[in-house]
Design a protein around this motif. Structure first.
Motif, PDB file in Angstrom:
ATOM      1  N   ASP A  19       0.845  -1.194   0.000  1.00 13.93           N
ATOM      2  CA  ASP A  19       0.000   0.000   0.000  1.00 13.93           C
ATOM      3  C   ASP A  19       0.885   1.250   0.000  1.00 13.93           C
ATOM      4  OD1 ASP A  19      -1.952  -1.869   0.309  1.00 13.93           O
ATOM      5  OD2 ASP A  19      -2.723  -1.115   2.220  1.00 13.93           O
ATOM      6  N   LYS A  20       0.484   2.239  -0.770  1.00 15.47           N
ATOM      7  CA  LYS A  20       1.263   3.474  -0.766  1.00 15.47           C
ATOM      8  C   LYS A  20       0.362   4.692  -0.960  1.00 15.47           C
ATOM      9  CE  LYS A  20       2.584   3.229  -5.695  1.00 15.47           C
ATOM     10  NZ  LYS A  20       3.734   3.225  -6.624  1.00 15.47           N
ATOM     11  N   VAL A  21       0.815   5.789  -0.335  1.00 11.29           N
ATOM     12  CA  VAL A  21       0.138   7.068  -0.464  1.00 11.29           C
ATOM     13  C   VAL A  21       1.146   8.068  -1.013  1.00 11.29           C
ATOM     14  CG1 VAL A  21      -1.082   8.939   0.706  1.00 11.29           C
ATOM     15  CG2 VAL A  21      -1.384   6.575   1.475  1.00 11.29           C
ATOM     16  N   VAL A  22       0.767   8.758  -2.078  1.00 10.35           N
ATOM     17  CA  VAL A  22       1.620   9.785  -2.668  1.00 10.35           C
ATOM     18  C   VAL A  22       0.840  11.094  -2.721  1.00 10.35           C
ATOM     19  CG1 VAL A  22       2.968   8.134  -4.008  1.00 10.35           C
ATOM     20  CG2 VAL A  22       0.883   9.126  -4.991  1.00 10.35           C
ATOM     21  N   SER A  23       1.542  12.178  -2.967  1.00  7.96           N
ATOM     22  CA  SER A  23       0.879  13.485  -2.998  1.00  7.96           C
ATOM     23  C   SER A  23       1.582  14.407  -3.981  1.00  7.96           C
ATOM     24  CB  SER A  23       0.888  14.122  -1.607  1.00  7.96           C
ATOM     25  OG  SER A  23       2.213  14.492  -1.239  1.00  7.96           O
ATOM     26  N   LYS A  24       0.873  15.452  -4.366  1.00 13.38           N
ATOM     27  CA  LYS A  24       1.484  16.546  -5.111  1.00 13.38           C
ATOM     28  C   LYS A  24       0.600  17.777  -4.971  1.00 13.38           C
ATOM     29  CE  LYS A  24      -0.237  15.604  -9.817  1.00 13.38           C
ATOM     30  NZ  LYS A  24       0.215  15.377 -11.224  1.00 13.38           N
ATOM     31  N   THR A  25       1.165  18.926  -5.259  1.00  9.81           N
ATOM     32  CA  THR A  25       0.450  20.189  -5.116  1.00  9.81           C
ATOM     33  C   THR A  25       0.067  20.724  -6.487  1.00  9.81           C
ATOM     34  OG1 THR A  25       1.659  20.718  -3.077  1.00  9.81           O
ATOM     35  CG2 THR A  25       0.542  22.527  -4.195  1.00  9.81           C
ATOM     36  N   LEU A  26      -1.212  21.044  -6.629  1.00  7.60           N
ATOM     37  CA  LEU A  26      -1.738  21.569  -7.886  1.00  7.60           C
ATOM     38  C   LEU A  26      -2.070  23.047  -7.706  1.00  7.60           C
ATOM     39  CD1 LEU A  26      -4.127  18.619  -8.808  1.00  7.60           C
ATOM     40  CD2 LEU A  26      -1.797  19.014  -9.617  1.00  7.60           C
ATOM     41  N   PRO A  27      -1.804  23.872  -8.707  1.00  2.63           N
ATOM     42  CA  PRO A  27      -1.991  25.325  -8.549  1.00  2.63           C
ATOM     43  C   PRO A  27      -3.429  25.753  -8.279  1.00  2.63           C
ATOM     44  CG  PRO A  27      -1.530  24.730 -10.841  1.00  2.63           C
ATOM     45  CD  PRO A  27      -1.266  23.516 -10.028  1.00  2.63           C
ATOM     46  N   ASP A  28      -4.398  25.053  -8.844  1.00  2.99           N
ATOM     47  CA  ASP A  28      -5.781  25.487  -8.706  1.00  2.99           C
ATOM     48  C   ASP A  28      -6.537  24.759  -7.600  1.00  2.99           C
ATOM     49  OD1 ASP A  28      -5.533  23.154 -10.155  1.00  2.99           O
ATOM     50  OD2 ASP A  28      -7.369  23.476 -11.297  1.00  2.99           O
ATOM     51  N   ILE A  29      -5.901  23.755  -6.980  1.00  2.55           N
ATOM     52  CA  ILE A  29      -6.588  22.955  -5.966  1.00  2.55           C
ATOM     53  C   ILE A  29      -5.845  22.937  -4.648  1.00  2.55           C
ATOM     54  CG2 ILE A  29      -7.361  20.620  -5.355  1.00  2.55           C
ATOM     55  CD1 ILE A  29      -7.864  20.095  -8.296  1.00  2.55           C
ATOM     56  N   GLY A  30      -4.531  22.860  -4.705  1.00  5.86           N
ATOM     57  CA  GLY A  30      -3.730  22.685  -3.503  1.00  5.86           C
ATOM     58  C   GLY A  30      -3.169  21.275  -3.466  1.00  5.86           C
ATOM     59  N   LYS A  31      -2.911  20.768  -2.271  1.00  5.88           N
ATOM     60  CA  LYS A  31      -2.302  19.452  -2.147  1.00  5.88           C
ATOM     61  C   LYS A  31      -3.347  18.358  -2.273  1.00  5.88           C
ATOM     62  CE  LYS A  31       1.511  17.277   0.287  1.00  5.88           C
ATOM     63  NZ  LYS A  31       2.538  17.457   1.344  1.00  5.88           N
ATOM     64  N   VAL A  32      -3.053  17.379  -3.107  1.00  5.60           N
ATOM     65  CA  VAL A  32      -3.929  16.227  -3.292  1.00  5.60           C
ATOM     66  C   VAL A  32      -3.145  14.967  -2.930  1.00  5.60           C
ATOM     67  CG1 VAL A  32      -5.335  17.344  -5.054  1.00  5.60           C
ATOM     68  CG2 VAL A  32      -3.345  15.982  -5.734  1.00  5.60           C
ATOM     69  N   PHE A  33      -3.875  13.941  -2.486  1.00  6.95           N
ATOM     70  CA  PHE A  33      -3.261  12.686  -2.069  1.00  6.95           C
ATOM     71  C   PHE A  33      -3.844  11.546  -2.899  1.00  6.95           C
ATOM     72  CE2 PHE A  33      -3.045  15.643   1.389  1.00  6.95           C
ATOM     73  CZ  PHE A  33      -1.811  15.428   1.985  1.00  6.95           C
ATOM     74  N   LYS A  34      -3.013  10.526  -3.111  1.00 10.31           N
ATOM     75  CA  LYS A  34      -3.462   9.371  -3.898  1.00 10.31           C
ATOM     76  C   LYS A  34      -3.050   8.083  -3.192  1.00 10.31           C
ATOM     77  CE  LYS A  34      -1.314   8.400  -7.753  1.00 10.31           C
ATOM     78  NZ  LYS A  34      -0.861   8.377  -9.169  1.00 10.31           N
ATOM     79  N   LEU A  35      -4.031   7.269  -2.889  1.00 11.02           N
ATOM     80  CA  LEU A  35      -3.808   5.947  -2.310  1.00 11.02           C
ATOM     81  C   LEU A  35      -3.856   4.905  -3.417  1.00 11.02           C
ATOM     82  CD1 LEU A  35      -3.761   3.909   0.171  1.00 11.02           C
ATOM     83  CD2 LEU A  35      -6.268   3.954   0.003  1.00 11.02           C
ATOM     84  N   GLU A  36      -2.890   3.997  -3.434  1.00 16.52           N
ATOM     85  CA  GLU A  36      -2.863   2.914  -4.407  1.00 16.52           C
ATOM     86  C   GLU A  36      -2.656   1.597  -3.676  1.00 16.52           C
ATOM     87  OE1 GLU A  36      -1.150   4.734  -8.509  1.00 16.52           O
ATOM     88  OE2 GLU A  36       0.340   4.532  -6.894  1.00 16.52           O
ATOM     89  N   VAL A  37      -3.636   0.693  -3.772  1.00 17.79           N
ATOM     90  CA  VAL A  37      -3.560  -0.597  -3.103  1.00 17.79           C
ATOM     91  C   VAL A  37      -4.171  -1.654  -4.008  1.00 17.79           C
ATOM     92  CG1 VAL A  37      -3.802   0.503  -0.846  1.00 17.79           C
ATOM     93  CG2 VAL A  37      -5.817  -0.435  -1.960  1.00 17.79           C
ATOM     94  N   GLU A  38      -3.955  -2.911  -3.640  1.00 20.82           N
ATOM     95  CA  GLU A  38      -4.654  -4.017  -4.289  1.00 20.82           C
ATOM     96  C   GLU A  38      -5.515  -4.701  -3.237  1.00 20.82           C
ATOM     97  OE1 GLU A  38      -3.218  -6.553  -7.657  1.00 20.82           O
ATOM     98  OE2 GLU A  38      -3.064  -8.050  -6.044  1.00 20.82           O
ATOM     99  N   MET A  39      -6.793  -4.899  -3.554  1.00 20.44           N
ATOM    100  CA  MET A  39      -7.733  -5.529  -2.637  1.00 20.44           C
ATOM    101  C   MET A  39      -8.026  -6.953  -3.097  1.00 20.44           C
ATOM    102  SD  MET A  39      -8.314  -2.991  -0.546  1.00 20.44           S
ATOM    103  CE  MET A  39      -9.732  -3.594   0.381  1.00 20.44           C
ATOM    104  N   ASP A  40      -8.080  -7.870  -2.127  1.00 20.67           N
ATOM    105  CA  ASP A  40      -8.377  -9.275  -2.447  1.00 20.67           C
ATOM    106  C   ASP A  40      -9.883  -9.511  -2.571  1.00 20.67           C
ATOM    107  OD1 ASP A  40      -5.674  -9.884  -2.373  1.00 20.67           O
ATOM    108  OD2 ASP A  40      -5.721 -10.358  -0.229  1.00 20.67           O
ATOM    109  N   ASN A  41     -10.547  -8.596  -3.246  1.00 18.63           N
ATOM    110  CA  ASN A  41     -12.002  -8.668  -3.392  1.00 18.63           C
ATOM    111  C   ASN A  41     -12.386  -8.236  -4.795  1.00 18.63           C
ATOM    112  OD1 ASN A  41     -11.334  -7.217  -0.498  1.00 18.63           O
ATOM    113  ND2 ASN A  41     -12.721  -8.974  -0.260  1.00 18.63           N
TER     114      ASN A  41
END
Length: 284
Positions: free
Chosen positions: A106-128
């Motif tokens: 599991d990992k969480v990454v982020s970046k800052t966008l000029p019109d929104i601010g900081k956004v976060f992204k979770l990337e995982v694999e679910m066994d479902n």
């Protein structure tokens, strides 16, 4: 007259059919009259007449549906815009910085966008399966507070259609009670494109839920969960969650970043435990 009638009926888009009530009835009445004349003249229907009949059947079905109000159309448009904005952000793979990397991948990454601010992204694999996750996260959204300790309550305020709804969410206190409960009024939107499912949303205004005393009204969006079948195992799902939230209030930026990224990582674990628990009960 007949070709003109066909063009009038066939060219009316679905949304126009829903909203232009007078035009719908006029078109259907003219169509029925002309088809009746053809039958009296013993003229067999040509290919375009058959198309008109199919189109008139669709229009007749739409006549029985309740058209959207102006406010409902605004919510639908807002939801669609949230989805398109989220897809645009997720498609840009540059500029993401690591926030959390767990041992299970599991990992969480982020970046800052000029019109929104900081956004976060979770990337995982679910066994479902994708369908199970869709059901838990959209169809059963009001039950989220039962398995996610970061959510106190989710209430559906209004269902606009099968894809779009308005909800009110209340969060619990976080970061050792340093961040008091927040609430959100959101428009949520579910959309399938091929084998991929999108669950998008963003904050909106709704007279049904004014601001509550003692709770800070925060804002979110655009946000989006993307569900895709795993390439290695179609019974597993690649789960991506774009998160953009303004918690409001006077809070240190470093604290907000820590809380939001950790809340995403925690969400994946809470969801896994919930689904594993349900699976264990079903197998008994």
């Amino acid at each position: 007259m007949i070709p003109a009638t066909f063009k009038l009926c066939a060219a009316i888009s679905y949304q126009h059919v829903r909203t232009l009530t007078g035009l719908r009835h006029t078109a259907v009445a003219a169509l029925g009259h002309k088809l009746h004349q053809l039958r009296l003249q013993n003229q067999g229907p040509s290919s375009w007449v058959s198309q008109v009949r199919r189109r008139s059947s669709l229009i007749s079905c739409c006549l029985e549906e309740k058209p959207y109000s102006e406010a409902e159309m605004a919510y639908i448009k807002q939801a669609e815009e949230a989805l398109q904005k989220s897809i645009s952000i997720l498609q840009d793979g540059s500029g993401w910085k690591s926030e959390i990397e767990a041992a299970n991948g599991d990992k969480v990454v982020s970046k800052t966008l000029p019109d929104i601010g900081k956004v976060f992204k979770l990337e995982v694999e679910m066994d479902n399966s994708l369908d199970l996750l869709y059901s838990e996260l959209f169809d059963k959204v009001e039950q989220m507070g039962e398995w996610n300790p970061n959510i106190k309550q989710v209430k559906i305020l209004k269902k606009i259609n099968q894809e779009t709804m308005l909800t009110h969410e209340v969060s619990t206190e976080t970061a050792g009670n340093l961040i008091s409960p927040r609430d959100f009024v959101s428009v949520r939107y579910a959309k399938r494109r091929g084998s991929t499912c999108f669950l998008a949303g963003m904050s909106t205004h709704c007279d049904m839920m004014p601001e509550q005393n003692g709770i800070v009204r925060a804002e979110s969006g655009p946000t989006c969960i993307v569900l895709r079948p795993s390439a290695e195992d179609p019974n597993k799902t690649r789960f991506t969650w774009l998160l953009s939230i303004d918690l409001k209030g006077w809070l240190p930026k470093s604290l907000i970043d820590q809380v939001l990224s950790q809340s995403q990582a925690d969400f994946a674990q809470h969801l896994r435990r919930h689904l594993d628990s349900n699976s264990a009960v079903c197998s008994c």
